[in-house]
Design a protein around this motif. Structure first.
Motif, PDB file in Angstrom:
ATOM      1  N   GLU A 363       0.525  -1.098   0.062  1.00  0.00           N
ATOM      2  CA  GLU A 363       0.035   0.422   0.089  1.00  0.00           C
ATOM      3  C   GLU A 363       1.119   1.280   0.024  1.00  0.00           C
ATOM      4  OE1 GLU A 363      -3.331   1.386   2.910  1.00  0.00           O
ATOM      5  OE2 GLU A 363      -2.467   0.938   3.739  1.00  0.00           O
ATOM      6  N   HIS A 364       1.642   1.149   0.769  1.00  0.00           N
ATOM      7  CA  HIS A 364       2.872   2.120   1.434  1.00  0.00           C
ATOM      8  C   HIS A 364       3.621   2.802  -0.497  1.00  0.00           C
ATOM      9  CE1 HIS A 364       2.568   2.166   5.853  1.00  0.00           C
ATOM     10  NE2 HIS A 364       1.947   2.838   5.309  1.00  0.00           N
ATOM     11  N   ARG A 365       3.911   1.433  -1.302  1.00  0.00           N
ATOM     12  CA  ARG A 365       4.826   1.714  -2.298  1.00  0.00           C
ATOM     13  C   ARG A 365       3.276   2.223  -3.394  1.00  0.00           C
ATOM     14  NH1 ARG A 365       7.001  -0.280   0.879  1.00  0.00           N
ATOM     15  NH2 ARG A 365       8.948  -1.046   0.901  1.00  0.00           N
ATOM     16  N   LEU A 366       2.474   2.023  -3.429  1.00  0.00           N
ATOM     17  CA  LEU A 366       1.469   2.460  -4.157  1.00  0.00           C
ATOM     18  C   LEU A 366       1.488   4.210  -3.623  1.00  0.00           C
ATOM     19  CD1 LEU A 366      -1.059  -0.275  -4.091  1.00  0.00           C
ATOM     20  CD2 LEU A 366      -0.023   0.076  -6.292  1.00  0.00           C
ATOM     21  N   MET A 367       1.196   4.138  -2.944  1.00  0.00           N
ATOM     22  CA  MET A 367       1.551   6.297  -2.606  1.00  0.00           C
ATOM     23  C   MET A 367       2.917   6.380  -2.447  1.00  0.00           C
ATOM     24  SD  MET A 367      -0.969   5.282   1.009  1.00  0.00           S
ATOM     25  CE  MET A 367      -2.666   5.044   0.783  1.00  0.00           C
ATOM     26  N   TYR A 368       3.599   5.953  -2.740  1.00  0.00           N
ATOM     27  CA  TYR A 368       4.885   6.575  -3.457  1.00  0.00           C
ATOM     28  C   TYR A 368       4.919   7.146  -4.341  1.00  0.00           C
ATOM     29  CZ  TYR A 368       7.098   4.594   1.389  1.00  0.00           C
ATOM     30  OH  TYR A 368       7.105   4.718   2.565  1.00  0.00           O
ATOM     31  N   ILE A 369       3.684   6.409  -5.292  1.00  0.00           N
ATOM     32  CA  ILE A 369       4.520   6.609  -6.926  1.00  0.00           C
ATOM     33  C   ILE A 369       4.143   8.130  -7.286  1.00  0.00           C
ATOM     34  CG2 ILE A 369       3.441   6.245  -9.063  1.00  0.00           C
ATOM     35  CD1 ILE A 369       2.946   3.452  -8.463  1.00  0.00           C
ATOM     36  N   ASP A 370       3.494   8.322  -6.421  1.00  0.00           N
ATOM     37  CA  ASP A 370       2.702  10.258  -6.626  1.00  0.00           C
ATOM     38  C   ASP A 370       1.784  11.001  -6.119  1.00  0.00           C
ATOM     39  OD1 ASP A 370       3.163  11.687  -9.136  1.00  0.00           O
ATOM     40  OD2 ASP A 370       1.395  10.997  -9.641  1.00  0.00           O
ATOM     41  N   ASP A 371       2.336  10.494  -4.458  1.00  0.00           N
ATOM     42  CA  ASP A 371       1.545  10.281  -2.880  1.00  0.00           C
ATOM     43  C   ASP A 371      -0.019  11.243  -3.399  1.00  0.00           C
ATOM     44  OD1 ASP A 371       2.203  11.841  -0.844  1.00  0.00           O
ATOM     45  OD2 ASP A 371       2.132  14.152  -0.997  1.00  0.00           O
ATOM     46  N   GLN A 372      -0.054   9.839  -3.905  1.00  0.00           N
ATOM     47  CA  GLN A 372      -1.423   9.721  -3.753  1.00  0.00           C
ATOM     48  C   GLN A 372      -2.295   8.560  -3.160  1.00  0.00           C
ATOM     49  OE1 GLN A 372      -3.610  11.985  -5.590  1.00  0.00           O
ATOM     50  NE2 GLN A 372      -1.831  13.257  -6.027  1.00  0.00           N
ATOM     51  N   GLN A 373      -3.018   8.365  -2.348  1.00  0.00           N
ATOM     52  CA  GLN A 373      -4.150   7.858  -1.907  1.00  0.00           C
ATOM     53  C   GLN A 373      -5.097   6.922  -2.304  1.00  0.00           C
ATOM     54  OE1 GLN A 373      -7.175   8.938   0.790  1.00  0.00           O
ATOM     55  NE2 GLN A 373      -7.316   7.576   2.062  1.00  0.00           N
ATOM     56  N   THR A 374      -4.043   5.847  -2.811  1.00  0.00           N
ATOM     57  CA  THR A 374      -5.119   5.015  -3.466  1.00  0.00           C
ATOM     58  C   THR A 374      -4.431   4.061  -2.981  1.00  0.00           C
ATOM     59  OG1 THR A 374      -4.616   3.941  -6.209  1.00  0.00           O
ATOM     60  CG2 THR A 374      -3.032   4.474  -5.157  1.00  0.00           C
ATOM     61  N   GLN A 375      -5.222   2.381  -3.044  1.00  0.00           N
ATOM     62  CA  GLN A 375      -5.007   0.908  -2.681  1.00  0.00           C
ATOM     63  C   GLN A 375      -5.402   0.085  -3.956  1.00  0.00           C
ATOM     64  OE1 GLN A 375      -6.824   2.664  -0.436  1.00  0.00           O
ATOM     65  NE2 GLN A 375      -5.552   3.178   0.883  1.00  0.00           N
ATOM     66  N   ASP A 376      -5.203   0.887  -4.790  1.00  0.00           N
ATOM     67  CA  ASP A 376      -5.694  -0.272  -6.793  1.00  0.00           C
ATOM     68  C   ASP A 376      -4.237  -0.285  -7.062  1.00  0.00           C
ATOM     69  OD1 ASP A 376      -8.560   0.439  -5.981  1.00  0.00           O
ATOM     70  OD2 ASP A 376      -8.260   2.416  -7.155  1.00  0.00           O
ATOM     71  N   LEU A 377      -4.114  -1.342  -7.263  1.00  0.00           N
ATOM     72  CA  LEU A 377      -3.025  -1.370  -8.519  1.00  0.00           C
ATOM     73  C   LEU A 377      -3.000  -1.247  -9.454  1.00  0.00           C
ATOM     74  CD1 LEU A 377      -3.076  -5.423  -7.588  1.00  0.00           C
ATOM     75  CD2 LEU A 377      -2.097  -4.396  -6.696  1.00  0.00           C
TER      76      LEU A 377
END
Length: 910
Positions: A363-377
């Motif tokens: 989950e953190h790595r998904l958010m690190y990409i663009d500093d967005q709150q997301t849990q979607d692959l």
């Protein structure tokens, strides 16, 4: 990347640290933008690269100079957030930070930002309106509650923060331009939200979500505690209980709000209704997942983070009111506590922990990409590439395979915990006849014939009983949901009763039905049995085997919960673990004596039920039953002494120089299910008021044990063996006890001391008692005198009882248990001076063997009496479980009675 590499070269950054930053930039476009745009911050980042920011370190970052302009303040808190995010991304993606560091630092960041903004704007508003005060003039402060992951100190790196605002009391500000406290804190709340949530040229701090407040988006932004209490008492919904499990005050005074919320979240009794409400909530979420096409959401989708949280929080909702140590926030801490308590197998806890950390890191790595709150692959190949780079995975397929292993595991645990209602209803398949009999939809004659075919011997009575039960006022007045649960349970009960081989199905059914009727008004207990048919099966077996257990559980229905965990139900008691658990429980309830008394009684009842279940279901050996019952009593005594002493106001020292000595069955480790505790109290304290203090303490202890509360009785205590019996002082000094035993005690009191032992309190006092005991037992005695005294005492005891012609009294009749005890006590008193090993408190069976080994009695006869004594005690245990008197048919007892009589004659009448 090239621009960042050039900057790092120019700054002469060492290769290792440069590689760390370049890897982070390759994985996270957000970090790459930050690093190239804020080159001045790179020095700070590199200087602190190996530093773990603790809560106090984060708070220190916000302690800037006072009276800065609002624009400067807003810029500062955003820049702090950007710096910390960059710091975490580099550390996390390069294996320098643990999951725990990431969530704790992020949570500390949110709390510090909330504190800084609330303090800043409170001061600004007070300049205009004055300080908000209550009717008594006390200043008031905004209360900010962090919900969700902020409340659990497990916040995501780019998460929303769910907040609720409150304040304690109504009133108004004391400035020239006075406004109500409600108005003041509403203004403050709005400014706080904007300060954190608004996106400026420097970014944002945290997105703020206020929808969890009373009445949601339609409700007041902030409310006082009276309004909050009224809402949750009258309008609070089940999902709000779930949400408030993690609710934690992160700013402002906490005590009053915590006291208000706790009973709303954690019910006083076990709350198995939570299964249905939590299952409904999960169904709603799954429906939303389908509608919004969120199957690739690692939080809400199949086997996602939310399912692990649900598992942990279900246990908290059900048992948190009974077990305060479960009223904790972080998910991993809850899972660990469940494993410690045996509610979750250790291997399951380890597996869930592994999957939780994997999913949260993802989950953190998904958010690190663009500093967005997301849990979607991600769908795009570019974003998938960033994710694979962070995870160091070769391709998308291998990543999905690894992810699905965790999702499948979590889904399996979740499905096992939240059995779908359909799976429960499937148990009704094949129960058509039982359903018809309970609902009365078939003729009574047909029902009777079918029941007879299934082994019921009183079929007509059973049909009538079921009809009367269904039509009874007690059942008819039940809520509809409870009626539906009972309708599911009764056919299962009919079927389970048929399976009992050791007793007629009629008896099993009647005993269990009595139990169900006694608990049916408690919806939670019906919910428990409806959710866990295996628990119903076990309770039928136990009720069939023992009417005493049926009555015991009816009197203490909270014990039904113990039937759920087979891992702990059939595990031998561990005294050290029990003591630790009970001490912790008492500490959680410190200051509430009534709650402590109830909790200790439940603890005792629960463990007695476990011993009885093991006795009946696993053929626990006789000695093991008594050992466990005795060890349980010792633990209760030991913790009771600590707890009561902490509660008394008259104590004169931190640790009382006080001990409890166990006599009789407790002293000999031969306790039965209904045994009372033969005890005396001793102290060794030179304080002037010691006698008064310990006398009052002993009274409190006696009240603690003998008071009947809502949870029942702890133990009956018998203090008659103290010096001078009932006419003597409740507690004796060691010196006075020694003088009494040496100069005034009767022979029967020395008989009693043969199996007395220290069981609780100050060890030094226990050692002094043991020295006195050894001196007494090793004293040379006149054989004729002691023999005569003991024979006369035994004769008086026999004359005080009337014996049945057909039934043998296992304790009192000639050749029974008391004869064996008198023989052992006499031989110890007579021979301990010459055979020191006889002073050991090893129990009557072992002592008979020692007598034989030393030639004091016939070895063959000793073995026969050991067998008799063991069987007598086994019969007494069994009689208690059946609710019968301690008697058996004389023809059955005669072969065992005879060797005891022979040994009596050999010892006392040679």
């Amino acid at each position: 990347m090239q621009q960042l590499a050039q900057i790092l070269t120019e700054k002469q950054v060492p290769s290792t640290e440069a590689a760390y930053l370049l890897h982070a930039a390759a994985c996270s476009p957000f970090f790459a933008r930050f690093a190239t745009k804020n080159t001045d911050s790179l020095t700070d980042l590199l200087d602190n690269l190996y530093k773990t920011y603790k809560t106090e370190d984060v708070a220190a970052l916000f302690s800037s100079e006072k009276n800065v302009a609002e624009a400067v303040f807003l810029q500062q808190i955003r820049q702090i957030r950007q710096r910390l995010m960059a710091h975490l991304i580099v550390r996390d993606l390069n294996g320098l930070a643990s999951f725990e560091e990431v969530v704790e630092t992020t949570s500390a960041l949110a709390e510090s930002a909330i504190t800084a903004a609330a303090d800043f704007y409170h001061c600004e508003l007070a300049k205009t309106y004055g300080t908000p005060r209550d009717a008594q003039g006390h200043p008031q402060q905004l209360i900010v509650v962090g919900m969700g992951k902020l409340g659990g100190r497990e916040l995501n790196v780019s998460s929303d923060i769910d907040l609720i605002f409150a304040y304690e009391h109504e009133g108004e500000t004391d400035g020239e331009k006075s406004i109500s406290n409600q108005d003041f804190f509403t203004r403050l709340g709005r400014k706080l939200i904007v300060a954190l949530d608004d996106v400026t040229a420097d970014g944002f701090v945290f997105r703020v979500d206020m929808r969890l407040r009373p009445y949601g988006s339609e409700g007041a932004l902030v409310c006082n505690l009276d309004a909050l209490e009224d809402y949750y008492q009258n309008y609070g919904r089940e999902w709000e209980r779930y949400a408030w499990i993690k609710g934690r005050v992160v700013y402002g005074p906490a005590e009053a709000l915590n006291k208000l919320i706790r009973p709303f979240v954690f019910r006083k009794y076990l709350d198995f209704n939570a299964y249905a409400s939590m299952r409904d909530l999960k169904t709603q979420i799954q429906r939303d997942v389908v509608q919004r096409r969120l199957s690739n959401n690692i939080k809400l989708g199949r086997g996602g983070i939310r399912e692990i949280e649900f598992i942990a929080q279900l246990f908290q909702l059900i048992r948190g009111g009974q077990l305060p140590d479960l009223q904790i926030k972080p998910t991993l801490s809850v899972l660990a506590r469940l494993a410690e308590r045996g509610m979750l197998p250790a291997e399951d806890e380890a597996a869930l922990k592994e999957s939780y950390i994997y999913l949260r890191n993802l989950e953190h790595r998904l958010m690190y990409i663009d500093d967005q709150q997301t849990q979607d692959l991600p769908d795009s190949e570019t974003y998938r590439g960033y994710l694979l780079c962070m995870l160091k995975q070769q391709d998308w397929e291998s990543f999905i395979a690894a992810l699905n292993q965790h999702r499948d595991r979590v889904q399996r645990f979740f499905d096992e915990t939240f059995k779908d209602q359909k799976s429960n209803d499937q148990q009704a398949n094949g129960l058509e006849k039982e359903i018809a009999i309970w609902e009365g939809t078939i003729a009574a004659s047909e029902a009777q014939l079918w029941l007879q075919e299934q082994g019921y011997t009183r079929a007509a009575d059973i049909v009538q009983l079921l009809q009367n039960t269904r039509a009874s006022q007690r059942i008819q007045q039940l809520p509809e949901q409870s009626k539906r649960r009972l309708d599911r349970l009764m056919p299962l009960l009919l079927r389970e009763a048929m399976q009992q081989q050791s007793i007629a199905p009629d008896t099993a059914l009647i005993r269990t039905l009595d139990l169900l009727e006694s608990i049916c008004r408690r919806a939670s207990y019906l919910a428990l049995l409806a959710e866990f048919p295996d628990a119903l099966s076990l309770i039928v077996k136990l009720c069939a085997a023992s009417p005493w257990i049926a009555q015991y559980v009816s009197a203490h229905p909270v014990l039904l919960d113990e039937l759920l965990n087979k891992q702990t139900l059939f595990k031998r008691l561990d005294a050290a673990q029990l003591k630790t658990e009970l001490i912790q429980h008492m500490a959680h309830l410190a200051g509430d004596v009534e709650a402590q008394m109830d909790a200790m009684r439940h603890f005792k009842h629960a463990n007695v039920l476990k011993i009885a279940a093991q006795d009946l279901m696993t053929a626990l050996p006789l000695e093991a039953i008594s050992d466990d019952l005795s060890a349980l009593a010792e633990v209760v005594l030991q913790v009771s002494l600590q707890t009561v002493w902490q509660n008394v106001s008259f104590k004169h020292r931190e640790i009382p120089q006080f001990a409890v000595i166990g006599y009789g069955k407790l002293g000999g480790k031969e306790l039965g299910y209904l045994s009372d505790l033969d005890i005396i109290f001793l102290y060794d304290d030179e304080a002037d008021n010691a006698q008064e203090v310990y006398g009052r303490y002993a009274q409190r202890l006696n009240t603690w044990f003998n008071t009947i509360t809502n949870a029942g009785l702890l133990y009956e205590t018998d203090l008659q063996l103290r010096p001078d019996g009932n006419s003597g002082l409740l507690v004796s000094s060691v010196v006075a006890f020694e003088d009494y035993q040496k100069n005034k005690a009767w022979v029967w009191e020395h008989q009693a001391i043969t199996r007395a032992r220290f069981v609780a309190g100050e060890a030094k006092v226990g050692e002094q008692f043991e020295q006195i005991r050894l001196q007494l037992l090793k004293t040379k005695r006149n054989e004729a005198d002691i023999k005569q005294d003991i024979k006369e005492m035994r004769q008086k005891m026999r004359e005080s009882h009337r014996f049945d012609v057909a039934m043998f009294d296992l304790k009192h009749e000639a050749g029974g248990i008391i004869d064996v005890e008198f023989i052992v006590q006499y031989l110890v008193l007579l021979h301990a001076a010459d055979y020191p090993q006889l002073t050991e408190n090893i129990g009557n069976i072992a002592l008979l063997g020692v007598f034989a080994e030393n030639g004091l009695i016939n070895a063959t006869l000793a073995k026969q009496v050991q067998t008799s004594y063991r069987q007598y005690r086994a019969w007494i245990h069994a009689s208690k479980l059946q609710g019968d008197a301690a008697k058996v048919e004389k023809t059955l007892a005669a072969p065992l009675q005879q060797p005891v009589i022979e040994l009596w004659q050999a010892v006392f009448e040679p």
